[in-house]
Motif scaffolding. Structure first.
Motif, short mmCIF file in Angstrom:
data_model
loop_
_atom_site.label_atom_id
_atom_site.label_comp_id
_atom_site.label_asym_id
_atom_site.label_seq_id
_atom_site.Cartn_x
_atom_site.Cartn_y
_atom_site.Cartn_z
N GLU B 11 0.84 -1.19 0.00
CA GLU B 11 0.00 0.00 0.00
C GLU B 11 0.88 1.26 0.00
O GLU B 11 0.61 2.23 -0.69
N SER B 14 2.34 1.94 -3.42
CA SER B 14 1.41 1.96 -4.54
C SER B 14 1.42 3.27 -5.30
O SER B 14 0.87 3.35 -6.39
N SER B 15 2.06 4.31 -4.74
CA SER B 15 2.08 5.57 -5.47
C SER B 15 2.93 5.47 -6.73
O SER B 15 2.94 6.38 -7.53
N SER B 16 3.65 4.37 -6.89
CA SER B 16 4.48 4.22 -8.09
C SER B 16 3.65 3.87 -9.31
O SER B 16 4.18 3.85 -10.41
N GLY B 17 2.37 3.60 -9.15
CA GLY B 17 1.53 3.28 -10.30
C GLY B 17 1.42 1.80 -10.55
O GLY B 17 0.67 1.38 -11.41
N ILE B 18 2.19 1.00 -9.82
CA ILE B 18 2.10 -0.44 -10.02
C ILE B 18 1.64 -1.07 -8.71
O ILE B 18 2.21 -0.80 -7.65
N VAL B 19 0.61 -1.81 -8.78
CA VAL B 19 0.11 -2.48 -7.59
C VAL B 19 0.00 -3.97 -7.90
O VAL B 19 0.15 -4.39 -9.04
N LEU B 20 -0.23 -4.75 -6.88
CA LEU B 20 -0.48 -6.17 -7.09
C LEU B 20 -1.98 -6.39 -7.01
O LEU B 20 -2.65 -5.84 -6.15
N SER B 21 -2.45 -7.18 -7.92
CA SER B 21 -3.88 -7.47 -7.85
C SER B 21 -4.14 -8.35 -6.64
O SER B 21 -3.22 -8.96 -6.09
N VAL B 22 -5.37 -8.38 -6.24
CA VAL B 22 -5.72 -9.13 -5.04
C VAL B 22 -5.32 -10.60 -5.19
O VAL B 22 -4.81 -11.23 -4.27
N GLU B 23 -5.51 -11.11 -6.40
CA GLU B 23 -5.18 -12.51 -6.64
C GLU B 23 -3.69 -12.77 -6.43
O GLU B 23 -3.30 -13.71 -5.74
N ARG B 25 -1.59 -10.95 -4.75
CA ARG B 25 -1.19 -10.68 -3.38
C ARG B 25 -1.51 -11.88 -2.49
O ARG B 25 -0.69 -12.31 -1.68
N LYS B 51 8.59 -6.10 -15.65
CA LYS B 51 7.51 -6.28 -16.62
C LYS B 51 8.09 -6.75 -17.95
O LYS B 51 9.05 -6.19 -18.45
N ASN B 55 4.79 -11.65 -20.48
CA ASN B 55 4.59 -12.04 -19.09
C ASN B 55 5.48 -11.19 -18.20
O ASN B 55 6.48 -10.66 -18.64
N ASP B 56 5.10 -11.14 -16.94
CA ASP B 56 5.91 -10.40 -15.97
C ASP B 56 6.68 -11.38 -15.10
O ASP B 56 6.29 -12.54 -14.96
#
Lengths: 519, 231
Positions: B11, B14-23, B25, B51, B55-56
């Motif tokens: 959290e 997250s200001s970097s623009g990249i987050v992890l999706s709930v799945e 995480r 990235k 695929n990442d």
């Protein structure tokens, strides 16, 4: 007389009481006043007996320092500053209206950002829920400040010191013209200032040597596109943190887009900061930001194919005119897997391509000569430069599949957000040309574009600035401007001797000639 | 970031623009526990994402006894199955610095790139071109190591060196105060210091790393204090 004398004495006595003792700012007068005041306030039983005590305690109170001097004076921390700014976001509008009734039928001109961001989050793109909600509130604030018909969260461009939060909007009909006029007036003023300077220079030059005038004429300025047209279709507002004042970005000029394509620069986060680079950029950071937003939008704003359609207007005369697009009411979305397909056949650009000129609609810099056609045909043939080939680009609503590959990579990467439950996933596509530009589509005609990045185009090779133009030709060297060598003394003597000989010879020749004539 | 406080730390970042999706995480939290168990790591840290086009790569680092030398990198593409990154030597680092372009997302992909070397300073430079080949898995490991060496920074006092020359986390580290957190000299490169001074081991258990304010060029790392990010 007595009264006057008495008054004088009273004044003298008061002046004596008001004398300050050495090294102390207090005086007897103030002390007595405070003591009497205290006695009157407290009304002790034995005032006379306690007088010394009261007097001492009054003096002691003065000695004790004020409590706030010793305590840390707490400056406002930067966190508190931001919190103060953001507090205004959380004020509900109900307080102002008194009894505001919640009416869910009134259209709000902005989409549900939390919904959009949660879809992006499934694809691994986002800025955190708290920040997203603050931006959501800031968008709402923007709609109350500006007469906007629609507004959406465009994205974030990071800067070295601060990042820009960018909102994209459209004014309601009629509201824009006022703003336009203001801007034009400003522009006129600037022009006038420029003229003034020019005159000064002319005067100076008259006094001094007259310099040769340059034959160079600047190429015709390509005018910016009108509001609601091409690159200036939308208006953009930026702020550094949600809750800050939204700043409207100026409309973009073609020259700025052309210059922005030649440079590669990180933003600082301050709109006023200068843009230093080669070739020189015409404007400040706000102009560069606006140009980059325009470029990014034109390349990366995509929608499911068929969602928009061209309005059917039969203007056969003007083929160049961009066709306005509208939402296709009969559009139905296909399968989600079709949109997560790498071929990108089911996506289309809904923003018009920006031509190399920096405009969406080509402008002919060569003035049309139709009016003068009859008058002097011959002159025209000589002077008129060649008719320029209009620049063309892909039409609006071109399929994304036709995008050029980026240095060997496909222009877009598409994927489904979940492989475990693909039924409830969203299809997310990311631009490889502008890293940070994404779009998603989920069921029920739900799609959105966003950009979160540094505002730089992808490049695998190190950036090379443009080379300066070739050095101008020197003035052609010839006999008339070549400096002659100074003759030496011997050469001069030799020349003199030759001349004398020649003169003698001439005289000798003349004589026989004369005789012949006479004869 | 530590696997145990992953959700909170994500959290913050997250200001970097990249987050992890709930799945992702959720699957990370499950699989990291298993990784820690099977590889016998003291701790497991989530390193980040690289990235790719198709695929990442999700990268984690397992930490053994020593915080710097005992690190092992693992990567995964689905946040469930983890594979060890190959060992990186100097030549691989150099090789990876010559290769342009993005990762494809296929670890067995072999990238070939023609590198042109200019030799000599005369007007006619003989151009020698060599073809550099690298497997994407190796390139990934090399790039991660280079990123670690160049830009991995830690606040002053977060780690300390014991007399046995082991780098361990400082348990009494409370974080930096706000005025300190705004200065570059309170951040250190998290790598083996180049100049080894034996005396430093004993006298300076905390300041054993190189401060980043000595970096060249100046301003290579610019500090952006985001209000949310101060832990």
């Amino acid at each position: 007389m007595e009264n006057a004398h008495l008054e004088e004495q009273v004044h003298a006595a008061k002046a004596f009481f008001l004398n300050t003792s050495d090294g102390d700012s207090s005086n007897l007068y103030d002390h007595l006043a405070e003591c009497l005041g205290k006695i009157l306030e407290e009304r002790p039983d034995n005032a006379l007996g306690k007088f010394e005590e009261i007097s001492r305690s009054v003096k002691r109170e003065k000695l004790s320092p004020r409590p706030d001097v010793i305590q840390d004076s707490q400056g406002i921390s930067s966190r508190a500053e931001v919190a103060t700014i953001q507090k205004s976001l959380f004020m509900s509008s109900q307080g102002e209206d008194g009894d505001a009734e919640f009416d869910d039928e009134v259209d709000v001109p902005f989409p549900n950002l939390m919904d959009v961001m949660s879809n992006f989050e499934q694809g691994g793109i986002g800025i955190g829920k708290d920040q997203a909600y603050r931006i959501f509130l800031a968008l709402k604030q923007l709609t109350t400040q500006q007469p906007l018909a629609s507004v959406r969260f465009w994205g974030i461009i990071f800067g070295i010191e601060a990042s820009y939060i960018i909102a994209e909007g459209e004014y309601q009909e009629g509201h824009e013209e006022e703003e336009e006029e203001e801007e034009e007036e400003e522009a006129k003023q600037e022009d006038q200032d420029g003229d003034g300077e020019g005159k000064d220079n002319e005067e100076d030059s008259e006094e001094k040597d007259v310099l040769p005038e340059s034959q160079w004429k600047p190429p015709p300025v390509i005018p910016k596109e009108e509001t609601r047209m091409g690159t200036n279709k939308k208006v953009y507002f930026v702020c550094n943190t949600p809750g800050d004042k939204w700043v409207k970005l100026p409309h973009v000029k073609p020259a700025e887009i052309v210059a922005a394509r030649c440079i590669r620069k990180l933003f600082t986060g301050n709109l006023e900061s200068p843009v230093v680079g080669y070739p020189p950029f015409p404007g400040r950071e706000e102009h560069l930001l606006r140009a980059q937003i325009g470029r990014i939008s034109a390349t990366t704003q995509i929608s499911p194919a068929g969602y928009y359609m061209c309005e059917e207007e039969e203007d056969e005369g003007e083929d160049d005119a961009p066709k306005p697009i509208e939402v296709n009411p009969e559009f139905e979305m296909g399968k989600l897997s079709e949109y997560a397909d790498g071929s990108m056949n089911n996506w289309s650009h809904h923003i018009q391509y920006i031509l190399p000129q920096g405009r969406c609609q080509w402008f002919n810099p060569v003035p049309k000569a139709d009016d003068e056609f009859e008058e002097d045909e011959e002159d025209e043939d000589k002077e008129q430069p060649e008719e320029l080939e209009p620049e063309t680009g892909p039409q609006i609503l071109t399929a994304v599949a036709e995008d050029e590959r980026v240095e060997g990579m496909p222009a877009w990467s598409a994927r489904l957000s979940s492989s475990i439950i693909p039924q409830y996933a969203v299809a997310v596509v990311s631009s490889n040309l502008w890293p940070g530009a994404h779009a998603y589509v989920s069921g029920k005609n739900n799609f959105e574009n966003i950009y979160i990045g540094w505002g730089l185009k992808y490049s695998s090779t190190p950036f090379n600035p443009l080379l300066p133009p070739a050095v101008q030709d020197e003035f052609p060297t010839g006999a008339d401007i070549t400096e002659t060598k100074d003759p030496t003394a011997e050469e001069e003597a030799a020349l003199k001797a030759l001349q004398e000989e020649a003169e003698k010879a001439a005289e000798e020749e003349e004589e026989p000639e004369d005789s012949e004539d006479e004869g | 970031m530590d696997s145990e406080s992953l959700s909170l730390n994500l959290e913050y970042a997250s200001s970097s623009g990249i987050v992890l999706s709930v799945e992702k995480r959720a699957s990370l939290l499950t699989s990291l526990t298993l990784v820690q168990q099977s590889y016998k790591f003291h701790r497991v840290k989530f390193w980040g994402i690289i990235k790719g086009i198709q695929n990442d790569y999700y990268i984690i680092q397992g930490i053994g006894k020593d915080e710097i030398r005992g690190r092992k990198g693992l990567y995964s593409q689905d946040c469930v199955d983890w594979r060890l990154l190959p060992h990186v030597d100097e030549t691989m680092c150099v090789k990876s610095s010559l290769l342009p372009g993005r990762f494809t997302g296929d670890p067995s992909f072999i990238l070939e790139h023609k590198v042109t070397n200019r030799i000599g300073k005369g007007e006619i430079t003989p151009e020698k071109s060599t073809i550099v080949e690298m497997k994407e898995e190796e390139r990934l490991a090399a790039v991660i190591r280079r990123i670690d060496e160049e830009v991995a920074v830690v606040p002053r006092g977060a780690y300390m060196r014991t007399p046995l020359n082991e780098v361990v986390a400082n348990k009494s580290f409370q974080g930096l105060s706000l005025p300190e957190a705004k200065q570059l000299k309170y951040y250190y490169h998290f790598k083996e210091p180049e100049v080894e001074d034996v005396n430093k081991t004993i006298t300076q258990p905390i300041d054993f790393l190189t401060s980043i304010d000595q970096d060249i060029p100046k301003g290579k790392l610019q500090l952006v204090v985001i209000i949310n990010d101060i832990v």
